[in-house]
Design a protein around this motif. Structure first.
Motif, mmCIF file in Angstrom:
data_model
loop_
_atom_site.group_PDB
_atom_site.id
_atom_site.type_symbol
_atom_site.label_atom_id
_atom_site.label_comp_id
_atom_site.label_asym_id
_atom_site.label_seq_id
_atom_site.Cartn_x
_atom_site.Cartn_y
_atom_site.Cartn_z
ATOM 1 N N VAL A 96 18.626 35.262 29.930
ATOM 2 C CA VAL A 96 19.891 35.888 30.297
ATOM 3 C C VAL A 96 21.013 34.856 30.199
ATOM 4 O O VAL A 96 20.971 33.815 30.858
ATOM 5 C CB VAL A 96 19.829 36.486 31.715
ATOM 6 N N THR A 97 22.035 35.141 29.347
ATOM 7 C CA THR A 97 23.185 34.232 29.209
ATOM 8 C C THR A 97 24.521 34.958 29.369
ATOM 9 O O THR A 97 25.569 34.304 29.401
ATOM 10 C CB THR A 97 23.150 33.549 27.834
ATOM 11 N N ARG A 119 33.870 41.438 37.732
ATOM 12 C CA ARG A 119 34.811 42.486 38.127
ATOM 13 C C ARG A 119 35.521 42.033 39.396
ATOM 14 O O ARG A 119 34.879 41.633 40.372
ATOM 15 C CB ARG A 119 34.082 43.803 38.364
ATOM 16 N N VAL A 120 36.896 42.070 39.412
ATOM 17 C CA VAL A 120 37.702 41.650 40.565
ATOM 18 C C VAL A 120 38.590 42.831 40.951
ATOM 19 O O VAL A 120 39.393 43.316 40.135
ATOM 20 C CB VAL A 120 38.541 40.416 40.240
ATOM 21 N N VAL A 121 38.453 43.289 42.181
ATOM 22 C CA VAL A 121 39.255 44.412 42.679
ATOM 23 C C VAL A 121 40.114 43.916 43.845
ATOM 24 O O VAL A 121 39.563 43.380 44.834
ATOM 25 C CB VAL A 121 38.372 45.580 43.128
ATOM 26 N N GLY A 122 41.448 44.030 43.700
ATOM 27 C CA GLY A 122 42.362 43.572 44.754
ATOM 28 C C GLY A 122 42.584 44.637 45.816
ATOM 29 O O GLY A 122 42.346 45.833 45.592
ATOM 30 N N GLY A 139 36.005 41.151 33.113
ATOM 31 C CA GLY A 139 35.813 40.374 31.899
ATOM 32 C C GLY A 139 34.342 40.100 31.670
ATOM 33 O O GLY A 139 33.481 40.444 32.481
ATOM 34 N N CYS A 140 34.051 39.462 30.543
ATOM 35 C CA CYS A 140 32.674 39.153 30.149
ATOM 36 C C CYS A 140 32.621 37.695 29.741
ATOM 37 O O CYS A 140 33.555 37.186 29.092
ATOM 38 C CB CYS A 140 32.244 40.059 29.004
ATOM 39 N N TYR A 195 33.937 30.851 35.519
ATOM 40 C CA TYR A 195 34.760 31.916 34.953
ATOM 41 C C TYR A 195 36.128 31.866 35.643
ATOM 42 O O TYR A 195 36.209 31.733 36.875
ATOM 43 C CB TYR A 195 34.115 33.277 35.174
ATOM 44 N N VAL A 196 37.217 31.986 34.859
ATOM 45 C CA VAL A 196 38.572 31.961 35.398
ATOM 46 C C VAL A 196 39.173 33.351 35.264
ATOM 47 O O VAL A 196 39.194 33.919 34.162
ATOM 48 C CB VAL A 196 39.443 30.928 34.665
ATOM 49 N N HIS A 197 39.650 33.896 36.389
ATOM 50 C CA HIS A 197 40.256 35.219 36.403
ATOM 51 C C HIS A 197 41.763 35.092 36.644
ATOM 52 O O HIS A 197 42.198 34.528 37.648
ATOM 53 C CB HIS A 197 39.629 36.086 37.504
ATOM 54 N N GLN A 198 42.540 35.565 35.676
ATOM 55 C CA GLN A 198 43.992 35.517 35.806
ATOM 56 C C GLN A 198 44.463 36.665 36.715
ATOM 57 O O GLN A 198 44.061 37.815 36.525
ATOM 58 C CB GLN A 198 44.651 35.650 34.440
ATOM 59 N N VAL A 199 45.300 36.325 37.697
ATOM 60 C CA VAL A 199 45.783 37.320 38.650
ATOM 61 C C VAL A 199 47.110 37.877 38.137
ATOM 62 O O VAL A 199 48.057 37.131 37.897
ATOM 63 C CB VAL A 199 45.967 36.721 40.041
#
Length: 607
Positions: free
Chosen positions: A544-545, A550-553, A561-562, A572-576
């Motif tokens: 598994v790679t 999933r980000v819910v505000g 994202g993937c 992993y970087v999530h842009q707000v």
């Protein structure tokens, strides 16, 4: 088939061992032989059959749940009918039961399923298998079917019909259709078959035909006979009369007996003689073998016999009208002429299995003494090696001769070791989940090794339908299973094995850990507002790679994202895009086949 050089009809298959005969050739339910009557009008059919059981035939019982059908199959045995396919009518059936003892798949006379209504009482049934076991593709040549002989135990009532092997059936009105003989079974050819050695059929007509046309190959001893006035009593009388007289048996060598008899006077051509000889097997059982002689001789030499064994011998003739009765049994008349005392016998070989040994020894070769019996002494050489049922155990055995003059000297001991067998199952099997992708399996050796333990075989497969992983071999009593799927239940099978095979499997279940340790950190803008979230987590391992994030505000904003992760930890970087106070974060692994794996979640708050 009294002549081994003869061939079978094209629809049947010839076998030459252990008896020359014709059997079913193809896997269709019935293999048919058509016998034309040339349009003759007849009202009575008579005949007889002689054959052998092959494998595990089960008379009428194999079809009880499927519905009987004269057009396809309804019996394991031989079916005689008249008429064309799709419009057959029953004449007579020769059925074959599974074994001679009580069984629901044996003959009706031994507790088996009764025949269908269209058969009624027009059948004979016999088994050639004395039981209790059976062998695939084995020809039970020591017991001829449908001859009224060798009906042991519960099968004795199967051989009561006085006209055996003959049948005669008279129809209410005359008919003229051809006859058909079919060999029928409902299973694989190697599992079930019937070997026909010979048969004859007669029809009774009111007008004699000068040039009857019938089936006549130079093969199996078969031909339809058209007679003007045949009677069943005539057939039975020809069959029941004329056993050979003055049968004598003389031992001429340690393993050979000369059998002679007076040739019988007869209105029919003698095709062959059959010599039957039997010997004691112990526990009241007899072994029996038959030897055929072509033509009309008055003697035969039986070779390759057992030394120092007394044989019962009888003889019967075969004519164009079928087999005649056996003569009375005689004994070989020079018993024990090769016995010697007090010299001990020489112990020879021992045919071994894991739990048995067939012990043999030579017969003393000088005369002047009468051997009554042998005494055999078997002892365990290594008591510490005894296992369940005693496989892979060392023994010694000795033999002495018991004679009318006294006991001889004991032989030199001979050692033998029974063969290995599969061991009993390993004990105390346990599983420990080590990580998201590994499980440790441990166990204790089996109680009974039954040989030399070569190792342990471990097979494991996900419970949710993935194909099983290749098995792994361990010479120790632990094995670490690696590269497993995360958050997955595995079925783990373990067996111990020797040269003789694997033990019964022991099964345990274990579930790997899911995705875990999700961490979140924030990066702020110059005005202290949230700019991005930096996420990390421990990878699940194995193949598994790929992961989805999933980000819910708290303001109902959704971001996803993937990412592909090949290192630990995964980053992993999530842009707000919408600033909120609280965030729900979930990470899901993607299996190599594209299905969703395990999921874990966490929350993050910015104050």
């Amino acid at each position: 088939m009294t002549d081994p050089t003869q061939e079978c009809p094209n629809s049947w298959q010839k076998i030459t061992s252990p008896r020359s005969s014709c059997r079913k050739k193809s896997s269709v339910p019935c293999n048919s032989l058509n016998i034309t009557t040339s349009g003759a009008s007849y009202q009575t059919v008579c005949g007889w059959f002689r054959g052998y059981q092959v494998g595990s035939l089960d008379a009428f019982s194999g079809y009880a749940g499927l519905g009987y059908n004269l057009e396809t199959y309804y019996v394991d045995g031989v079916s005689v009918t008249y008429g064309s396919p799709g419009n057959r009518s029953h004449v007579y059936t020769y059925a074959v039961g599974f074994k001679e003892t009580n069984d629901e798949i044996s003959c009706p006379c031994t507790g088996g399923i009764p025949p269908p209504s269209f058969v009624g009482s027009d059948y004979y049934c016999e088994s050639g298998n004395p039981g209790p076991d059976w062998n695939v593709n084995y020809v039970y040549s020591s017991d001829v079917l449908w001859d009224g002989q060798q009906c042991g135990g519960n099968e004795s009532t199967c051989c009561n019909p006085p006209d055996l092997p003959w049948f005669c059936k008279t129809f209410p009105t005359p008919i003229s259709e051809d006859l058909e003989v079919r060999i029928c079974t409902d299973q694989d050819l190697n599992d079930e078959n019937v070997a026909i050695e010979s048969f004859e059929l007669y029809i009774q007509v009111s007008t004699k035909f000068s040039n009857p046309k019938g089936y006549n190959s130079n093969s199996i001893q078969v031909q339809i006979k058209i007679k003007s006035t045949p009677q069943k009593d005539d057939f039975a009388r020809h069959f029941l009369s004329g056993a050979p007289g003055n049968v004598a048996a003389i031992t001429i060598a340690p393993t050979s007996i000369n059998v002679s008899w007076d040739q019988i006077a007869n209105n029919f051509i003698i095709i062959a003689y059959e010599v039957k000889y039997s010997w004691p097997l112990g526990n009241g059982q007899l072994g029996t073998t038959y030897v055929n002689t072509s033509g009309n001789p008055n003697q035969v030499i039986l070779n390759r016999l057992q030394e120092c064994v007394q044989y019962n011998i009888s003889v019967r003739a075969y004519t164009s009208q079928g087999p005649r009765p056996f003569s009375g049994a005689v004994l070989d008349s020079s018993p024990n002429v090769y016995a010697q005392v007090p010299q001990p016998p020489e112990v020879l070989t021992s045919a071994l299995t894991a739990t048995s040994a067939n012990l043999t020894w030579s017969c003393p070769l000088e005369k002047n003494y009468t051997v009554l019996s042998y005494s055999v002494n078997v002892t365990v050489e290594d008591a510490s090696s005894i296992n369940a049922d005693f496989p892979f155990t060392s023994y010694s055995f000795e033999v002495l001769v018991n004679t009318m003059e006294g006991n001889g000297a004991i032989s030199m001991p001979r050692l033998f070791t029974t063969l290995q067998a599969p061991p009993t199952s390993p004990l105390n099997i346990s599983t420990s989940v080590i990580s998201y992708s590994s499980v440790l399996v441990s166990w204790s050796p089996p109680t009974c090794s039954n040989g030399i333990i070569l190792g342990y075989m471990v097979t494991y497969t996900p419970s949710r339908g993935f194909p099983p992983s290749p098995y792994k071999i361990s010479n120790a009593t632990t094995l670490l299973l690696q590269n497993l799927l995360n958050n997955t239940e595995y079925c783990i099978f373990l067996c111990a094995f020797t040269d003789a095979g694997c033990s019964l499997n022991v099964t345990r279940n274990a579930t790997t850990f899911p995705v875990a340790n999700i961490q979140a950190a924030s990066v702020l803008n110059p005005d202290n507002t949230l700019r991005q979230l930096e996420l990390s987590w421990i990878p699940v391992g194995g193949d598994v790679t790929t992961y989805t994030v999933r980000v819910v505000g708290s303001d109902s904003s959704v971001g996803q994202g993937c990412t592909v992760c090949t290192t630990s930890p995964c980053l992993y970087v999530h842009q707000v895009t919408h600033e909120a106070i609280h965030y729900n974060i979930s990470v899901t692994s993607i299996n190599p086949d594209g299905t969703l794996g395990s999921q874990n979640s966490t929350t993050f708050s910015e104050f």
